[in-house]
Motif scaffolding. Structure first.
Motif, PDB file in Angstrom:
ATOM      1  N   ASN A   8       0.803  -1.231   0.000  1.00  0.00           N
ATOM      2  CA  ASN A   8       0.000   0.000   0.000  1.00  0.00           C
ATOM      3  C   ASN A   8       0.830   1.273   0.000  1.00  0.00           C
ATOM      4  OD1 ASN A   8      -2.575  -1.337   0.073  1.00  0.00           O
ATOM      5  ND2 ASN A   8      -2.211  -1.746   2.259  1.00  0.00           N
ATOM      6  N   TRP A   9       2.152   1.159   0.015  1.00  0.00           N
ATOM      7  CA  TRP A   9       3.020   2.334   0.030  1.00  0.00           C
ATOM      8  C   TRP A   9       4.085   2.161  -1.050  1.00  0.00           C
ATOM      9  CZ3 TRP A   9       1.512   6.298   3.069  1.00  0.00           C
ATOM     10  CH2 TRP A   9       0.553   5.998   4.036  1.00  0.00           C
ATOM     11  N   PRO A  10       3.732   2.475  -2.308  1.00  0.00           N
ATOM     12  CA  PRO A  10       4.630   2.186  -3.437  1.00  0.00           C
ATOM     13  C   PRO A  10       5.953   2.930  -3.395  1.00  0.00           C
ATOM     14  CG  PRO A  10       2.772   3.558  -4.139  1.00  0.00           C
ATOM     15  CD  PRO A  10       2.454   3.076  -2.755  1.00  0.00           C
ATOM     16  N   GLU A  11       6.043   4.016  -2.621  1.00  0.00           N
ATOM     17  CA  GLU A  11       7.292   4.771  -2.561  1.00  0.00           C
ATOM     18  C   GLU A  11       8.271   4.184  -1.547  1.00  0.00           C
ATOM     19  OE1 GLU A  11       4.901   6.544   0.807  1.00  0.00           O
ATOM     20  OE2 GLU A  11       4.531   5.629  -1.152  1.00  0.00           O
ATOM     21  N   PHE A  69      -8.652   1.931  17.787  1.00  0.00           N
ATOM     22  CA  PHE A  69     -10.100   1.753  17.734  1.00  0.00           C
ATOM     23  C   PHE A  69     -10.665   1.896  16.322  1.00  0.00           C
ATOM     24  CE2 PHE A  69      -8.992   3.065  21.992  1.00  0.00           C
ATOM     25  CZ  PHE A  69      -9.690   2.151  22.771  1.00  0.00           C
ATOM     26  N   THR A  70      -9.891   2.469  15.430  1.00  0.00           N
ATOM     27  CA  THR A  70     -10.348   2.657  14.056  1.00  0.00           C
ATOM     28  C   THR A  70      -9.338   2.054  13.096  1.00  0.00           C
ATOM     29  OG1 THR A  70      -9.282   4.830  13.953  1.00  0.00           O
ATOM     30  CG2 THR A  70     -11.602   4.767  14.624  1.00  0.00           C
ATOM     31  N   ALA A  71      -9.743   1.877  11.845  1.00  0.00           N
ATOM     32  CA  ALA A  71      -8.868   1.286  10.834  1.00  0.00           C
ATOM     33  C   ALA A  71      -9.088   1.986   9.507  1.00  0.00           C
ATOM     34  CB  ALA A  71      -9.151  -0.203  10.699  1.00  0.00           C
ATOM     35  N   TYR A  72      -8.103   1.864   8.632  1.00  0.00           N
ATOM     36  CA  TYR A  72      -8.228   2.450   7.300  1.00  0.00           C
ATOM     37  C   TYR A  72      -8.366   1.337   6.270  1.00  0.00           C
ATOM     38  CZ  TYR A  72      -7.357   5.455   3.285  1.00  0.00           C
ATOM     39  OH  TYR A  72      -7.476   6.140   2.115  1.00  0.00           O
ATOM     40  N   ASP A  73      -9.413   1.407   5.466  1.00  0.00           N
ATOM     41  CA  ASP A  73      -9.660   0.436   4.407  1.00  0.00           C
ATOM     42  C   ASP A  73      -9.085   1.005   3.111  1.00  0.00           C
ATOM     43  OD1 ASP A  73     -10.685  -1.126   2.341  1.00  0.00           O
ATOM     44  OD2 ASP A  73     -12.525  -1.582   3.434  1.00  0.00           O
ATOM     45  N   PHE A  74      -7.926   0.506   2.695  1.00  0.00           N
ATOM     46  CA  PHE A  74      -7.276   1.025   1.498  1.00  0.00           C
ATOM     47  C   PHE A  74      -8.102   0.776   0.245  1.00  0.00           C
ATOM     48  CE2 PHE A  74      -3.559   1.135   4.222  1.00  0.00           C
ATOM     49  CZ  PHE A  74      -2.838   2.213   3.742  1.00  0.00           C
ATOM     50  N   SER A  75      -8.811  -0.347   0.197  1.00  0.00           N
ATOM     51  CA  SER A  75      -9.571  -0.673  -1.005  1.00  0.00           C
ATOM     52  C   SER A  75     -10.739   0.276  -1.229  1.00  0.00           C
ATOM     53  CB  SER A  75     -10.086  -2.117  -0.920  1.00  0.00           C
ATOM     54  OG  SER A  75     -11.007  -2.264   0.160  1.00  0.00           O
ATOM     55  N   LYS A  76     -11.305   0.808  -0.127  1.00  0.00           N
ATOM     56  CA  LYS A  76     -12.455   1.702  -0.223  1.00  0.00           C
ATOM     57  C   LYS A  76     -12.108   3.148   0.113  1.00  0.00           C
ATOM     58  CE  LYS A  76     -15.746  -1.965   0.978  1.00  0.00           C
ATOM     59  NZ  LYS A  76     -16.794  -2.399   1.939  1.00  0.00           N
ATOM     60  N   ASP A  77     -10.864   3.380   0.574  1.00  0.00           N
ATOM     61  CA  ASP A  77     -10.405   4.722   0.920  1.00  0.00           C
ATOM     62  C   ASP A  77     -11.289   5.358   1.988  1.00  0.00           C
ATOM     63  OD1 ASP A  77      -8.693   6.888   0.786  1.00  0.00           O
ATOM     64  OD2 ASP A  77      -9.868   7.897  -0.753  1.00  0.00           O
ATOM     65  N   ILE A  78     -11.602   4.587   3.015  1.00  0.00           N
ATOM     66  CA  ILE A  78     -12.418   5.080   4.115  1.00  0.00           C
ATOM     67  C   ILE A  78     -11.886   4.547   5.443  1.00  0.00           C
ATOM     68  CG2 ILE A  78     -14.543   5.297   2.750  1.00  0.00           C
ATOM     69  CD1 ILE A  78     -15.457   2.637   4.030  1.00  0.00           C
ATOM     70  N   TYR A  79     -12.277   5.225   6.529  1.00  0.00           N
ATOM     71  CA  TYR A  79     -11.983   4.733   7.862  1.00  0.00           C
ATOM     72  C   TYR A  79     -13.158   3.919   8.378  1.00  0.00           C
ATOM     73  CZ  TYR A  79      -7.696   7.347   8.453  1.00  0.00           C
ATOM     74  OH  TYR A  79      -6.414   7.809   8.329  1.00  0.00           O
TER      75      TYR A  79
END
Length: 272
Positions: free
Chosen positions: A109-112, A206-216
């Motif tokens: 998820n971090w191409p750089e 307590f929260t997470a980031y969904d890279f596929s949907k670009d939402i928390y």
């Protein structure tokens, strides 16, 4: 074993370019029993005059001068830690391109970024040079990122390489806070006497980031319990525990997170 990434790299430019008014609002969101803890990675010295009355500030001091650090202190910033990435190379840092031959693999998820072999003496020497430069600028400690390389490559040489780098930092007399890196930290704290780690910072308890949907989203119960137990473990070994949450919830923090933090006396930043 869980793995999170420093999401500030994406969002700090959007939501943490602080004016004096916003900073006041941010500090008011923390509980009375905790200090003002502000993390601004991705910013440069242009924000120096906008910051004041902070107990602990984390910046990437590579982009600040010695005079900038001194000015922050004059403005009432009591402790200043610098971000330092020890477990991966980043394409936007010119010196990291010299170490491609020591990379271990892609950083999801971090191409750089690419994971790097922290046991390589050349990488350790480069990191030591960066540490020396930051010390000369006057920072009080290091916000150490990507010890998660040990989670992805759980070899003794990687574990020992991290210890070598942290030991060098420790001998500068500066404090060390580990961001993430729970797999490494748990092994260290449960197998050795803690003489290196002053604090741990955990993102997205307590929260997470969904890279596929670009939402928390909200973390599931098992993940929340894992991280809270991890922070409790760190505190039991003399570490200060810090957390960062970023998810928007009607302009306020997640209520369960705030309640838990106040109850456990962890130090936290702010919740978006």
């Amino acid at each position: 074993m869980r793995k999170t990434k420093l999401f500030i790299k994406i969002i700090c430019v959007l939501i943490l370019i602080l004016s004096t008014a916003l900073l006041s609002a941010c500090s008011a969101s923390t509980s009375d029993s905790t200090g003002k803890y502000v993390v601004l990675i991705g910013e440069d010295s242009e924000i120096t005059e906008k910051l004041s009355d902070i107990d602990l500030l984390v910046i990437d001091a590579e982009y600040f001068s010695q005079n900038d650090i001194a000015r922050l202190r004059e403005n009432g910033v009591r402790e200043i830690y610098s971000y330092i990435n020890i477990g991966s190379i980043e394409s936007f840092r010119s010196y990291d391109t010299d170490f491609e031959k020591y990379t271990l693999g892609a950083y999801e998820n971090w191409p750089e970024e690419k994971w790097i072999d922290v046991s390589a003496p050349e990488w350790q020497a480069c990191t030591a040079s960066r540490v020396d430069s930051l010390v000369q600028k006057g920072v009080d400690g290091f916000f150490v990122d990507n010890t998660d390389v040990y989670y992805n490559y759980p070899q003794e040489s990687i574990y020992d390489g991290i210890l070598t780098i942290l030991d060098y930092m420790n001998h500068t007399g500066r404090k060390i806070m580990i961001n993430g890196g729970d797999c490494f930290v748990k092994k260290y704290l449960t197998t050795e006497k803690n003489v290196l780690i002053d604090g741990v910072n955990q993102e997205n308890v307590f929260t997470a980031y969904d890279f596929s949907k670009d939402i928390y989203t909200k973390n599931d119960q098992s993940t929340r319990e894992y991280y809270t137990e991890y922070l409790d473990l760190a505190m039991s070994h003399g570490c200060t525990a810090y957390t960062l949450e970023y998810a928007m919830r009607n302009g306020s923090h997640h209520p369960q997170a705030g309640s838990r933090l106040r109850r456990e006396a962890w130090v936290h930043l702010l919740y978006f």
